[in-house]
Design a protein around this motif. Structure first.
Motif: not given
Ligand code: LLP
Length: 420
Positions: A215, A219, A222-223, A235, A265, A268
């Motif tokens: 995870y 993360g 995603v960034r 996600v 998370t 997020w």
């Protein structure tokens, strides 16, 4: 916690004695408890109570029985599917198409088209070409496919090799270092609305560490994707939470999992998707069987039961453990091997097990058989396809018939060139 308990010395499913089910339906038979299914669904949802935006899609490969899906649909669960057949089941159980997630490493063009036509809510793309084909079909239908890209985070889930999916040598997802490039190319395609990423690193996981590590990699991604100008609003965190097949081996609870997810998370700002399978249905089912013989063995006796590897494949496939308990135990114990009638030495449920004393004709159960049990059954050795029963309080109903050899033979054809 489940609803299979002894009352007056006899194992019950909720308020129904197992013997009543065996008398009415015969053995072997899978028995599910509705109350347990509902409880597990509730506990899982409550464990994620701190997560504001979420969607729970039951991994229906774990148990695709229509009655089971109906119970979970009423709990607000959608479905995680991996085939056109599973899509048909999810829709037949009344799950809205938008609540269905389509996973799987080998979706065919026909399956993709049918899923688009049905209005499936999310496609989990496993490779760049699949994304391109999906975009093309969607555009030709005048639709836009909501999708996420499954990444392979290269994390060892620490589970059985055959159910481990998140290492780079596994067939699943795109390599994490190639994901940003693939994401950029796919998100430029008309017909595709690439909204985020997904991962699923394995099943029957007992250690939250590897899941959290995966995870954390999501993360970071995603960034990075946002920094590259992409809009990320979903996600998918997959499934994988283990269940206690052996009483003294306790997995992390859904609550432990929930707190880890909250921590991992935080910030997020996406809708989180979950794909639990085993943790919802595993302990909600048992396989009820009858002892045919107690056969003396060179080392210890063999308990030959009328269930076999074709009915419950997990011990033969993964050396899996399923507790074996007499329906009416005498209190005495014995050490024995437990085996089925199929003509393979692999048709063994346990070796040298300390179990209730049983004799020919006695009923017994294999516990924790609600997940990856009936769904993996076959008719090997031309045995009937095992039936399923659901219990609800003091009622029970057959929810899948015993499919008899006559029915299976009727689906076969002898070609003209073999007729005389
Ligand atoms: N999501 C994906 C993409 C999956 O591949 C799976 C399971 C799940 C969710 C659900 O995982 P669960 O929460 O049930 O662990 N037949 C094996 C298990 C195979 C699992 C396959 N994928 C067994 O009997 O142990």
């Amino acid at each position: 916690m489940d609803h299979f308990n002894y009352r007056n010395g006899v194992l019950h499913a909720e308020d129904v004695p197992m013997s009543a089910i065996a008398d009415a339906v015969g053995t072997p038979v899978y028995v599910y408890s509705r109350a347990t299914l509902e409880r597990h669904a509730r506990v899982f949802r409550e464990a994620l109570g701190g997560i504001e935006r979420k969607h729970i899609a039951f991994a229906i490969k774990a148990n695709p029985n229509l009655a089971v899906l109906k119970v979970l649909a009423r709990q607000g669960f959608g479905a995680d599917i991996v085939s056109g057949g599973e899509m048909k089941r999810a829709l037949a159980a009344g799950m809205p198409a938008k609540d269905i997630v389509f996973s799987g490493v080998g979706k065919t063009v026909t399956e993709l088209r049918e899923a688009l036509e049905a209005g499936i809510g999310q496609f989990n793309i496993e490779l760049e070409e699949e994304g391109a084909v999906l975009a093309q079909i969607a555009a030709s239908l005048g639709k836009t496919a909501d999708a996420v890209l499954r990444v392979n985070p290269d994390v060892d889930a620490g589970t059985h090799a055959k159910i481990s999916t998140g290492k780079k040598e596994n067939k699943f997802g795109v390599p994490i270092d190639e994901a940003p490039g693939i994401f950029a190319r796919l998100s430029a395609l008309p017909g595709l609305n690439l909204r985020g990423i997904a991962a699923h690193i394995g099943s029957q996981i007992f250690d939250l560490g590897p899941i959290e590590a995966a995870y954390s990699k999501l993360g970071d991604m995603v960034r990075d994707l946002r920094a590259a100008g992409h809009v990320i609003d979903r996600v998918d965190l997959g499934g994988g939470l283990g269940v206690p097949y052996e009483r003294d081996k306790v997995p992390p609870s859904p609550a432990d999992y929930g707190s880890m997810v909250e921590r991992a998370t935080r910030g997020w700002d996406v809708t989180l998707y979950f794909e639990p399978g085993r943790v919802i249905v595993g302990n909600a089912g048992v396989l009820l069987t009858r002892v045919i013989w107690v056969k003396p063995g060179a080392v210890r006796p063999f308990i030959i039961v009328d269930a076999a590897m074709n009915d419950l494949a997990r011990p033969a496939m993964y050396d899996a453990w399923h507790d074996f308990e007499a329906v009416a135990p005498t209190g005495e114990r014995m050490v024995a091997n437990i085996a089925g009638p199929v003509c393979e030495s692999g048709d063994t449920f346990g070796i040298g097990r300390d179990i209730d004393v049983v004799k020919a004709g006695d009923l017994a159960v294999f516990r924790t058989a609600g997940a990856y049990g009936a769904t993996m059954a076959s008719t090997y050795n031309s045995r009937p396809l095992v039936p399923e029963v659901m219990v609800d309080g003091d009622k029970f109903a057959v929810v899948a018939d015993r499919v008899m050899p006559e029915t299976l033979i009727a689906a076969e054809r002898v070609p003209d060139f073999l007729r005389d």
